[in-house]
Every structure is written in C-alpha cells, then in structure tokens.
Design a protein around this motif. Sequence first.
Motif, mmCIF file in Angstrom:
data_model
loop_
_atom_site.group_PDB
_atom_site.id
_atom_site.type_symbol
_atom_site.label_atom_id
_atom_site.label_comp_id
_atom_site.label_asym_id
_atom_site.label_seq_id
_atom_site.Cartn_x
_atom_site.Cartn_y
_atom_site.Cartn_z
ATOM 1 N N HIS A 136 24.548 20.721 76.733
ATOM 2 C CA HIS A 136 23.381 21.175 75.958
ATOM 3 C C HIS A 136 22.674 22.265 76.766
ATOM 4 O O HIS A 136 22.311 21.615 77.768
ATOM 5 C CB HIS A 136 22.497 20.161 75.509
ATOM 6 N N GLU A 137 22.477 23.351 76.468
ATOM 7 C CA GLU A 137 21.398 24.235 77.038
ATOM 8 C C GLU A 137 19.919 23.672 76.521
ATOM 9 O O GLU A 137 19.775 23.665 75.350
ATOM 10 C CB GLU A 137 21.769 25.718 76.661
ATOM 11 N N ILE A 138 19.128 23.688 77.649
ATOM 12 C CA ILE A 138 17.931 23.152 77.197
ATOM 13 C C ILE A 138 16.865 24.529 77.751
ATOM 14 O O ILE A 138 16.994 24.918 78.924
ATOM 15 C CB ILE A 138 17.403 22.117 77.875
ATOM 16 N N ASP A 139 16.084 25.182 76.766
ATOM 17 C CA ASP A 139 15.307 26.098 77.058
ATOM 18 C C ASP A 139 14.044 25.602 78.005
ATOM 19 O O ASP A 139 13.980 26.506 79.145
ATOM 20 C CB ASP A 139 14.755 26.873 75.906
ATOM 21 N N ALA A 140 13.398 24.586 77.440
ATOM 22 C CA ALA A 140 12.454 24.289 78.711
ATOM 23 C C ALA A 140 12.178 22.627 78.335
ATOM 24 O O ALA A 140 12.328 22.471 77.068
ATOM 25 C CB ALA A 140 11.078 24.808 78.123
ATOM 26 N N LEU A 141 11.817 21.920 79.158
ATOM 27 C CA LEU A 141 11.169 20.727 78.944
ATOM 28 C C LEU A 141 9.710 20.713 79.805
ATOM 29 O O LEU A 141 9.679 21.201 80.792
ATOM 30 C CB LEU A 141 12.091 19.915 80.044
ATOM 31 N N VAL A 142 8.853 19.941 78.991
ATOM 32 C CA VAL A 142 7.592 20.222 79.451
ATOM 33 C C VAL A 142 7.054 18.838 79.391
ATOM 34 O O VAL A 142 6.969 17.886 78.451
ATOM 35 C CB VAL A 142 6.601 21.057 78.711
ATOM 36 N N LEU A 143 6.412 18.222 80.390
ATOM 37 C CA LEU A 143 6.098 16.892 80.704
ATOM 38 C C LEU A 143 4.461 17.060 80.428
ATOM 39 O O LEU A 143 3.871 17.692 81.129
ATOM 40 C CB LEU A 143 6.297 16.325 82.169
ATOM 41 N N GLY A 144 4.174 16.511 79.315
ATOM 42 C CA GLY A 144 2.651 16.514 78.932
ATOM 43 C C GLY A 144 2.021 14.960 78.865
ATOM 44 O O GLY A 144 2.688 14.222 79.196
ATOM 45 N N HIS A 145 0.807 15.088 78.281
ATOM 46 C CA HIS A 145 0.207 13.633 78.261
ATOM 47 C C HIS A 145 0.786 12.735 77.382
ATOM 48 O O HIS A 145 0.785 11.281 77.824
ATOM 49 C CB HIS A 145 -1.240 14.056 77.704
ATOM 50 N N ASN A 146 1.412 13.283 76.030
ATOM 51 C CA ASN A 146 2.046 12.236 75.360
ATOM 52 C C ASN A 146 3.389 12.002 75.301
ATOM 53 O O ASN A 146 3.936 10.973 74.446
ATOM 54 C CB ASN A 146 1.402 12.422 73.970
ATOM 55 N N ALA A 147 4.237 13.018 75.938
ATOM 56 C CA ALA A 147 5.652 12.868 75.719
ATOM 57 C C ALA A 147 5.953 14.057 76.909
ATOM 58 O O ALA A 147 5.693 14.753 77.578
ATOM 59 C CB ALA A 147 6.026 13.360 74.349
ATOM 60 N N LEU A 148 7.628 13.796 76.855
ATOM 61 C CA LEU A 148 8.288 14.953 77.444
ATOM 62 C C LEU A 148 8.927 15.800 76.326
ATOM 63 O O LEU A 148 9.500 15.216 75.408
ATOM 64 C CB LEU A 148 9.447 14.138 78.306
ATOM 65 N N TYR A 149 8.339 16.945 76.293
ATOM 66 C CA TYR A 149 8.726 17.868 75.055
ATOM 67 C C TYR A 149 10.070 18.683 75.446
ATOM 68 O O TYR A 149 10.011 19.380 76.458
ATOM 69 C CB TYR A 149 7.528 18.715 75.010
ATOM 70 N N LEU A 150 11.165 18.457 74.456
ATOM 71 C CA LEU A 150 12.214 19.502 74.628
ATOM 72 C C LEU A 150 11.887 20.792 73.916
ATOM 73 O O LEU A 150 11.600 20.681 72.579
ATOM 74 C CB LEU A 150 13.181 18.735 74.051
ATOM 75 N N VAL A 151 11.745 21.785 74.486
ATOM 76 C CA VAL A 151 11.242 23.030 73.736
ATOM 77 C C VAL A 151 12.424 24.047 73.583
ATOM 78 O O VAL A 151 13.080 24.532 74.479
ATOM 79 C CB VAL A 151 10.423 23.811 74.628
ATOM 80 N N GLU A 152 12.659 24.502 72.224
ATOM 81 C CA GLU A 152 13.811 25.167 71.885
ATOM 82 C C GLU A 152 13.091 26.826 71.423
ATOM 83 O O GLU A 152 12.175 26.740 70.852
ATOM 84 C CB GLU A 152 14.511 24.911 70.654
ATOM 85 N N ILE A 153 13.419 27.740 72.315
ATOM 86 C CA ILE A 153 12.743 28.903 72.323
ATOM 87 C C ILE A 153 13.578 29.878 71.027
ATOM 88 O O ILE A 153 14.782 29.925 71.281
ATOM 89 C CB ILE A 153 12.522 29.754 73.716
ATOM 90 N N LYS A 154 12.862 30.433 70.396
ATOM 91 C CA LYS A 154 13.242 31.511 69.455
ATOM 92 C C LYS A 154 12.341 32.510 69.342
ATOM 93 O O LYS A 154 11.057 32.450 69.233
ATOM 94 C CB LYS A 154 13.435 30.961 67.687
ATOM 95 N N SER A 155 12.832 33.674 69.734
ATOM 96 C CA SER A 155 12.142 34.928 70.033
ATOM 97 C C SER A 155 12.151 36.124 68.875
ATOM 98 O O SER A 155 11.941 37.229 69.174
ATOM 99 C CB SER A 155 12.368 35.386 71.481
ATOM 100 N N HIS A 156 12.563 35.727 67.835
ATOM 101 C CA HIS A 156 12.789 36.713 66.778
ATOM 102 C C HIS A 156 11.493 37.232 66.511
ATOM 103 O O HIS A 156 10.433 36.689 65.923
ATOM 104 C CB HIS A 156 13.513 36.095 65.418
ATOM 105 N N PRO A 157 11.230 38.554 66.547
ATOM 106 C CA PRO A 157 10.010 39.268 65.909
ATOM 107 C C PRO A 157 10.228 39.495 64.480
ATOM 108 O O PRO A 157 10.673 40.415 63.865
ATOM 109 C CB PRO A 157 10.050 40.529 66.567
ATOM 110 N N ALA A 158 9.803 38.254 63.711
ATOM 111 C CA ALA A 158 10.159 38.243 62.149
ATOM 112 C C ALA A 158 9.212 37.363 61.541
ATOM 113 O O ALA A 158 8.207 36.591 62.165
ATOM 114 C CB ALA A 158 11.522 37.607 62.236
ATOM 115 N N ARG A 159 9.213 37.438 60.112
ATOM 116 C CA ARG A 159 8.677 36.731 59.520
ATOM 117 C C ARG A 159 9.589 35.437 58.860
ATOM 118 O O ARG A 159 10.574 35.795 58.405
ATOM 119 C CB ARG A 159 8.264 37.387 58.199
ATOM 120 N N PHE A 160 9.060 34.289 59.125
ATOM 121 C CA PHE A 160 9.953 33.052 58.857
ATOM 122 C C PHE A 160 9.308 32.589 57.604
ATOM 123 O O PHE A 160 8.233 32.408 57.304
ATOM 124 C CB PHE A 160 9.753 31.804 59.876
#
Length: 158
Positions: A52-76
């Motif tokens: 699995h490619e993981i874009d980012a993992l951030v250890l924060g106060h409440n959890a370990l956040y697995l961050v999926e990055i989407k960079s589309h310059p778009a309206r969702f």
Amino acid sequence: MGLPRDRVLADGHTPHAWERQAIEFIKSALPNENPYYLWGLVELVEPSGRRHEIDALVLGHNALYLVEIKSHPARFAGNSVNWTYSFFDDRNARSRVMENPMIGAGRKARALAGLLDREFRGRRPRVEPLVFLSDEKVDVSGLDAAGRMGVVTRKTFV
C-alpha cells in the motif's frame, strides 16, 4: 513554524510535484510540539506481500492519521460512495467519477492497524483515515455530509 526535520521520520520521493507540495504543506501546517510527527510518502507491506502506498502518516493528539492526498484543482460533489469532480480549467466542463477516496484510505488504515496490533499487542494508537484535498482552490461544497466525513483541505487541515 512547522515541523523541524527531527519530527519528519520518513520523507520519501515522488515523481509528482503536487504530492511533494502537499507534503511540504503538511510539514508547514503541523505544530512543532509533541506529539506531532510525520512519515511522508512511505510504503506499507502486509505479511501477505500486498503493498500500500501511503501518502502521509501524522501522529497527533487523538490518533495516528493515515492521510490520502488528492490534489485535483476541481469542484467535488458526491457522497460516501462516489464522488464526481470537474476541473476548474476544463473547457469541456466534463465531470469525472471516482470512488470516494475515504474507502481506499480506510482499507489502508485497517491494514496498518492490523500490523500495529501484531507489533504492539493491542496497545497501538487509534488509526484514522483522512483525505486531504490539497489544491489551494478546491471546492468541496458539492459533497454531502457523508461525503465530507474525514475530508480536510488546506483551510481545515489542523
């Protein structure tokens, strides 16, 4: 302020400029204090060999956040299952359909949680998936409440 180098525990490489820009934004947005740490652009390998490619993992106060990055310059627009997006500069104004990226991020988060459970024997941090829509002009106004669950932008990242 941002994270100093000693709080960035992995900083992988990518051929995609937008991923690098998103990682640099994350570094600059996170505070230089405990418990914040970042692993950027890493790979998770399950015992079965599945990768699995993981874009980012951030250890924060409440959890370990697995961050999926989407960079589309778009309206969702969309919901908990499917999203559509339209690029701002698309003269044809075609919408494209994609699976809500929280679904894939959730799978990766569960795989990571399973590996951490084996390693820490149930004493692991909670692993939470997030989707980071990293383009500065992204428009999420078309996502319903279920579609916005776990979604952050540059304005709401921290």
